[in-house]
Write an enzyme that holds these catalytic residues in place. Structure first.
Site, PDB file in Angstrom:
ATOM      1  N   ASN A   1       0.832  -1.204   0.000  1.00 21.97           N
ATOM      2  CA  ASN A   1       0.000   0.000   0.000  1.00 21.97           C
ATOM      3  C   ASN A   1       0.865   1.252   0.000  1.00 21.97           C
ATOM      4  O   ASN A   1       0.551   2.256  -0.635  1.00 21.97           O
ATOM      5  CB  ASN A   1      -0.886   0.028   1.256  1.00 21.97           C
ATOM      6  CG  ASN A   1      -2.172  -0.744   1.088  1.00 21.97           C
ATOM      7  OD1 ASN A   1      -2.953  -0.481   0.184  1.00 21.97           O
ATOM      8  ND2 ASN A   1      -2.400  -1.699   1.971  1.00 21.97           N
TER       9      ASN A   1
ATOM     10  N   HIS B   1      12.069   0.787   4.740  1.00 17.43           N
ATOM     11  CA  HIS B   1      11.716   1.519   3.531  1.00 17.43           C
ATOM     12  C   HIS B   1      12.855   2.479   3.213  1.00 17.43           C
ATOM     13  O   HIS B   1      13.322   3.210   4.089  1.00 17.43           O
ATOM     14  CB  HIS B   1      10.428   2.321   3.729  1.00 17.43           C
ATOM     15  CG  HIS B   1       9.240   1.451   3.994  1.00 17.43           C
ATOM     16  ND1 HIS B   1       8.426   0.980   3.001  1.00 17.43           N
ATOM     17  CD2 HIS B   1       8.748   0.951   5.166  1.00 17.43           C
ATOM     18  CE1 HIS B   1       7.474   0.238   3.527  1.00 17.43           C
ATOM     19  NE2 HIS B   1       7.651   0.196   4.840  1.00 17.43           N
TER      20      HIS B   1
END
Length: 268
Positions: free
Chosen positions: A191, A221
């Protein structure tokens, strides 16, 4: 409940929804969860006492929410989003993979403008989205986002067919493509690809790499961007939610920050 408390409706009562409710309560936030939206036939045994259960978006109007937060699944975004925004209520989305459907994104964005409400996309597990979005006000040449998780976080996804998750010895990039492709194929794990894409250069120009790393114990990330503003590299190493390794604690914390900011009237 104080009359000044923000009236919140949560859509979904999974790992993220439960954690958000727990944190809001423990922090004494001036927020009242007035209802929880669930699918018909959902298990109701562990719901907080005294909270209304909604199974149809049409039931939103009578509870008069100030903010509706989706923390369920992407197939919930359209119906609950239309209902919330049509009431002039802000609608925050965590299942941003729903926006690989350009028509839906355009529809909800237009409805928000018409009703003077906001379609809110929280940063989720990411940080620095404000900087990336600001940088995109000038031309951006590239945005690359790597999502690195332990192999077990990719279990029961298409990754299991692309590599042997149980026997990896090194970090393995099993997918590289656009944000649209990543979010469509890995809606629960990627997402966040939609978030970095919408903040920067779009779903079809943002490169996403998905990595299974047997040495990883957390979800990481790494976002790199280059453009007229200069260069940036943002890295976050997030602890997974104890009840769902596919999601990060930061995702729940991001929602708590969003909700508390709305309740306090101060934006930082």
């Amino acid at each position: 409940m104080s009359e000044s408390d923000l009236r919140l409706v949560l859509i979904g009562w999974g790992a993220i929804g439960r954690r958000v409710a727990e944190l809001l309560e423990s922090r004494g936030a001036p927020v009242q969860i007035v209802a929880i939206g669930l699918r018909e036939g959902s298990d109701l045994t562990d719901l907080p006492e005294g909270i209304a259960v909604l199974t149809d978006p049409a039931e939103l109007a009578p509870v008069s929410p100030d903010l509706v937060v989706e923390a369920a699944a992407r197939n919930c975004v359209a119906g609950w989003g239309r209902a919330a925004l049509d009431l002039g209520c802000d609608f925050a989305v965590t299942s941003t993979s729903a926006f690989v459907d350009e028509a839906l994104f355009a529809e909800l964005r237009a409805l928000a403008r018409k009703k003077r409400a906001h379609l809110v996309i929280p940063p989720g597990a990411l940080g620095g989205i404000d900087a990336l979005s600001a940088a995109a006000r000038l031309p951006l040449r590239s945005v690359r986002h790597e999502i690195i998780k332990p192999p077990r976080a990719w279990a029961s996804t298409a990754a299991a067919k692309l590599c042997n998750l149980d026997h990896l010895t090194d970090a393995t990039t099993f997918f590289e493509g656009t944000a649209r492709e990543a979010a469509d194929a890995y809606p629960k794990n990627a997402n966040v690809a939609v978030i970095s894409a919408l903040a920067g250069i779009g779903l079809d120009a943002t490169t996403i790499a998905l990595v299974a790393d047997p040495a990883a114990t957390i979800n990481s990330h790494v976002v790199r961007a280059e453009g007229d503003f200069g260069k940036m590299e943002i890295r976050l190493d997030n602890r997974p939610l104890a009840t769902n390794p596919k999601s990060s604690e930061m995702t729940a914390l991001s929602l708590v920050r969003l909700i508390e900011t709305r309740a306090a009237g101060v934006v930082i």
